[in-house]
Write an enzyme that holds these catalytic residues in place. Structure first.
Site, PDB file in Angstrom:
ATOM      1  N   GLY A 128      12.265  -3.749   6.461  1.00 41.54           N
ATOM      2  CA  GLY A 128      12.346  -2.299   6.539  1.00 41.54           C
ATOM      3  C   GLY A 128      13.505  -1.849   7.389  1.00 41.54           C
ATOM      4  O   GLY A 128      13.583  -2.213   8.559  1.00 41.54           O
TER       5      GLY A 128
ATOM      6  N   ASN B 291       1.423  -2.355   7.036  1.00 44.69           N
ATOM      7  CA  ASN B 291       2.252  -2.823   5.921  1.00 44.69           C
ATOM      8  C   ASN B 291       1.348  -2.904   4.699  1.00 44.69           C
ATOM      9  O   ASN B 291       0.337  -3.606   4.729  1.00 44.69           O
ATOM     10  CB  ASN B 291       2.835  -4.201   6.251  1.00 44.69           C
ATOM     11  CG  ASN B 291       3.579  -4.838   5.085  1.00 44.69           C
ATOM     12  OD1 ASN B 291       3.701  -6.054   5.016  1.00 44.69           O
ATOM     13  ND2 ASN B 291       4.087  -4.041   4.164  1.00 44.69           N
ATOM     14  N   GLY B 292       1.726  -2.203   3.657  1.00 46.13           N
ATOM     15  CA  GLY B 292       0.911  -2.221   2.440  1.00 46.13           C
ATOM     16  C   GLY B 292       0.778  -0.822   1.906  1.00 46.13           C
ATOM     17  O   GLY B 292       1.484   0.095   2.331  1.00 46.13           O
TER      18      GLY B 292
ATOM     19  N   CYS C 291       0.830 -11.309  -2.748  1.00 42.98           N
ATOM     20  CA  CYS C 291       1.961 -10.734  -3.491  1.00 42.98           C
ATOM     21  C   CYS C 291       2.971 -11.839  -3.813  1.00 42.98           C
ATOM     22  O   CYS C 291       3.608 -12.388  -2.915  1.00 42.98           O
ATOM     23  CB  CYS C 291       2.636  -9.649  -2.657  1.00 42.98           C
ATOM     24  SG  CYS C 291       4.178  -9.073  -3.385  1.00 42.98           S
TER      25      CYS C 291
ATOM     26  N   CYS D   9       4.478  -1.305  -8.763  1.00 43.50           N
ATOM     27  CA  CYS D   9       3.599  -1.886  -7.746  1.00 43.50           C
ATOM     28  C   CYS D   9       2.886  -0.761  -7.002  1.00 43.50           C
ATOM     29  O   CYS D   9       3.513   0.206  -6.584  1.00 43.50           O
ATOM     30  CB  CYS D   9       4.415  -2.710  -6.752  1.00 43.50           C
ATOM     31  SG  CYS D   9       3.413  -3.379  -5.416  1.00 43.50           S
TER      32      CYS D   9
ATOM     33  N   TYR E  84      11.376 -12.572  -3.612  1.00 39.87           N
ATOM     34  CA  TYR E  84      12.457 -11.751  -3.076  1.00 39.87           C
ATOM     35  C   TYR E  84      12.280 -11.305  -1.629  1.00 39.87           C
ATOM     36  O   TYR E  84      13.229 -11.319  -0.849  1.00 39.87           O
ATOM     37  CB  TYR E  84      12.621 -10.495  -3.948  1.00 39.87           C
ATOM     38  CG  TYR E  84      13.494  -9.422  -3.323  1.00 39.87           C
ATOM     39  CD1 TYR E  84      14.877  -9.541  -3.339  1.00 39.87           C
ATOM     40  CD2 TYR E  84      12.925  -8.310  -2.723  1.00 39.87           C
ATOM     41  CE1 TYR E  84      15.677  -8.570  -2.758  1.00 39.87           C
ATOM     42  CE2 TYR E  84      13.721  -7.330  -2.133  1.00 39.87           C
ATOM     43  CZ  TYR E  84      15.094  -7.456  -2.150  1.00 39.87           C
ATOM     44  OH  TYR E  84      15.871  -6.508  -1.584  1.00 39.87           O
TER      45      TYR E  84
ATOM     46  N   CYS F  29       7.077  -3.026   4.714  1.00 36.69           N
ATOM     47  CA  CYS F  29       7.278  -2.838   6.144  1.00 36.69           C
ATOM     48  C   CYS F  29       7.113  -4.169   6.844  1.00 36.69           C
ATOM     49  O   CYS F  29       6.574  -5.120   6.270  1.00 36.69           O
ATOM     50  CB  CYS F  29       6.217  -1.891   6.723  1.00 36.69           C
ATOM     51  SG  CYS F  29       6.322  -0.227   6.061  1.00 36.69           S
TER      52      CYS F  29
ATOM     53  N   CYS G  63       3.062  -6.826 -11.213  1.00 35.14           N
ATOM     54  CA  CYS G  63       4.372  -6.283 -11.584  1.00 35.14           C
ATOM     55  C   CYS G  63       4.925  -6.980 -12.825  1.00 35.14           C
ATOM     56  O   CYS G  63       5.806  -6.448 -13.500  1.00 35.14           O
ATOM     57  CB  CYS G  63       5.350  -6.351 -10.410  1.00 35.14           C
ATOM     58  SG  CYS G  63       5.482  -7.947  -9.598  1.00 35.14           S
TER      59      CYS G  63
HETATM   60  P1  5GP Z   1      19.355  -4.239 -10.248  1.00 33.73           P
HETATM   61  O1  5GP Z   1      20.355  -5.056 -11.024  1.00 33.73           O
HETATM   62  O2  5GP Z   1      18.023  -4.284 -10.875  1.00 33.73           O
HETATM   63  O3  5GP Z   1      19.857  -2.851 -10.001  1.00 33.73           O
HETATM   64  O4  5GP Z   1      19.209  -4.902  -8.801  1.00 33.73           O
HETATM   65  C1  5GP Z   1      18.727  -6.196  -8.698  1.00 33.73           C
HETATM   66  C2  5GP Z   1      18.859  -6.644  -7.273  1.00 33.73           C
HETATM   67  O5  5GP Z   1      17.969  -5.912  -6.460  1.00 33.73           O
HETATM   68  C3  5GP Z   1      18.494  -8.121  -7.114  1.00 33.73           C
HETATM   69  O6  5GP Z   1      19.579  -8.790  -6.544  1.00 33.73           O
HETATM   70  C4  5GP Z   1      17.329  -8.134  -6.144  1.00 33.73           C
HETATM   71  O7  5GP Z   1      17.526  -9.106  -5.135  1.00 33.73           O
HETATM   72  C5  5GP Z   1      17.305  -6.768  -5.538  1.00 33.73           C
HETATM   73  N1  5GP Z   1      15.923  -6.298  -5.361  1.00 33.73           N
HETATM   74  C6  5GP Z   1      14.788  -6.759  -5.886  1.00 33.73           C
HETATM   75  N2  5GP Z   1      13.726  -6.072  -5.452  1.00 33.73           N
HETATM   76  C7  5GP Z   1      14.168  -5.161  -4.615  1.00 33.73           C
HETATM   77  C8  5GP Z   1      13.530  -4.162  -3.817  1.00 33.73           C
HETATM   78  O8  5GP Z   1      12.321  -3.992  -3.808  1.00 33.73           O
HETATM   79  N3  5GP Z   1      14.366  -3.412  -3.061  1.00 33.73           N
HETATM   80  C9  5GP Z   1      15.724  -3.584  -3.056  1.00 33.73           C
HETATM   81  N4  5GP Z   1      16.483  -2.815  -2.289  1.00 33.73           N
HETATM   82  N5  5GP Z   1      16.349  -4.516  -3.792  1.00 33.73           N
HETATM   83  C10 5GP Z   1      15.587  -5.284  -4.557  1.00 33.73           C
HETATM   84 MG    MG Z   2      19.376  -9.872  -4.861  1.00 37.27          MG
END
Ligand code: 5GP
Ligand code: MG
Length: 457
Positions: free
Chosen positions: A28, A102-103, A236, A382, A242, A2, A436
């Protein structure tokens, strides 16, 4: 996940909060809300969807007051119901309480179970509501002490902004999993998840809210208490990899530069033979820049992002294969044809998006596709607020790198080492939570995960 924001002492509190949430939208997309306070009265406006959809000129104008807090909520499955939209606020004999969190609290289930056993009635399924109950239970006449009492019962991750009878407060758990910073705009004080929210409203960055610290903001300025500090930090690491915006500084250091260093380290550890390096936009952009700089392989942007893809769109009447992935990123055939490409991903979670993505690169004519990932394999869920799937769905938790390479359809696949990742970070490695990647959980995850994560942030 969030995003949270708070402001004290500005006549345009709601409007500035709206802008702050706009900057934090990446944290979010499911819902957004603002609560304002003026002379002991509070008003709120909340809704499902993006900040720009939930608020308009009329709703912002109606939120009069010089103290405000706001929240954007991450999309989770199963729980996207409107009563869970934050900030959460209540009227109580001690006054008004509003909270944005958030958390993820790891003992929320137990706390709630105990309180319900003693007659408490909960309005939502959010772990954040537990904090409000604890606040109300505190016997002290001093609202600052109420907050100290409430937080002393919590385990897990929380960055909070609260409005307590017209005061603004901010708090971070002793490990400091989630970021929270303090800014100043003229005479007003601001709290925000990331500095990009301060930048947008021209607020000056002051400092982080420290892990274990509570700040109270009133006419007297900032008062700080550190009832829970001095514990081992557990920032984190995935925020840097990311989650956070690259133009933000979190935990006191810049995200963009960190991602670039991750890419450089990746090129050192796992060189690749390719005609060019390309990112999976946008999250892979900066590691790809670093990889290209370090390896000397030219950078191409061979996947182009459509920036207007909303959460819903009208589905094509005829079935188009992989439409959802295609509508977001389109490969450039004239760049890819007969070329060996090195594609940089920030992370692989389930592997399913990557698989479709690589297929489209091949269909566009790529001769070889080598993937390099700027973090180690994600193997463990996580419990502290990142919306990862369960162990079963995390591809690296169940399969070898060779298996994943074949599943995604790559010529080669390498992940950055844990040591390399830690070395690329701008703060000492001891300060991070890396659960993770390695399963070393700094706070005991609750035994009943589905119950423990009453509500994922
Ligand atoms: P996958 O290939 O595993 O289906 O998707 C990987 C992509 O998901 C990567 O490009 C990454 O940036 C994105 N990603 C990483 N962590 C998260 C997350 O917590 N939520 C979402 N929506 N995307 C994520
Ligand atoms: Mg990505």
């Amino acid at each position: 996940m969030c995003g949270i924001f708070g402001i004290y002492g500005h006549k345009d509190a709601a409007r500035l909060t709206y802008l702050g949430l706009y900057a934090l939208q990446h944290r979010g997309e499911e819902s957004a809300g603002i609560v304002v306070s003026s002379e002991k009265k509070i008003m709120s406006h909340k809704g499902m969807g993006l900040v720009g959809d939930v608020f308009d000129e009329k709703s912002i104008k109606s939120l009069r007051g010089d103290v405000a807090i706001g929240h954007v909520r991450y999309s989770t499955t199963g729980s996207s119901i409107s009563k869970n939209i934050q900030p959460f606020s209540v009227n109580h004999s001690k006054g008004h309480i509003a909270i944005a969190h958030n958390g993820n609290l790891t003992n929320a289930f137990k706390l709630r179970h105990d309180m319900e056993g003693r007659g408490s009635i909960f309005q939502t399924t959010m772990d954040s509501e537990t904090i409000v109950h604890l606040l109300a239970k505190s016997q002290s006449p001093d609202h600052r002490q109420n907050l100290v009492d409430a937080l002393s019962g919590l385990e897990g991750a929380y960055s909070l902004v609260l409005m307590l009878n017209g005061y603004l407060a901010g708090a971070r758990d002793p490990g400091g999993w989630r970021p929270l910073c303090i800014g100043k705009l003229d005479d007003a004080y601001v709290l925000a998840s990331e500095t990009c929210a301060l930048d947008l409203i021209n607020a000056e960055y002051i400092r982080e809210v420290e892990p274990g610290e509570i700040v109270f903001i009133s006419k007297k300025g900032i008062e700080s208490q550190k009832p829970f500090s001095g514990k081992k930090h557990s920032f984190c690491i995935f925020e840097y990899i990311y989650f956070a915006r690259p133009d933000s500084n979190i935990f006191g250091q810049n995200v963009y530069l960190t991602r670039k260093r991750l890419g450089k380290q990746l090129a050192k550890e796992f060189p690749a033979k390719g005609d060019f390096v390309m990112p999976v936009p946008d999250s892979g952009n900066y590691a790809a820049l670093g990889f290209s700089e370090e390896s000397g392989i030219p950078y191409e942007a061979a996947l182009i992002r459509n920036h207007y893809v909303g959460r819903t769109f009208i589905q094509p009447s005829q079935f188009i294969r992989d439409f959802r992935v295609r509508v977001k990123l389109n490969p450039i055939k004239d760049v890819l044809r007969n070329k060996r490409t090195v594609i940089i991903e920030d992370s692989i979670v389930r592997g399913t998006t990557s698989r479709v993505r690589v297929k489209t690169l091949r269909e566009a004519g790529a001769k070889e596709v080598h993937m390099r990932v700027s973090c180690p394999p994600l193997r463990f869920p996580c419990f502290y607020g990142i919306d990862f799937p369960t162990k079963k769905e995390l591809i690296a938790s169940n399969h070898s790198i060779k298996w994943i390479k074949d599943f995604i359809g790559l010529d080669s696949l390498e992940y950055l080492s844990k040591e390399g990742m830690l070395k690329s970070m701008p703060i000492p490695k001891e300060e991070f939570c890396t659960a993770c990647f390695d399963g070393n959980y700094p706070a005991k995850p609750c035994g009943r995960m589905s119950k423990c994560i009453l509500e994922k942030k």
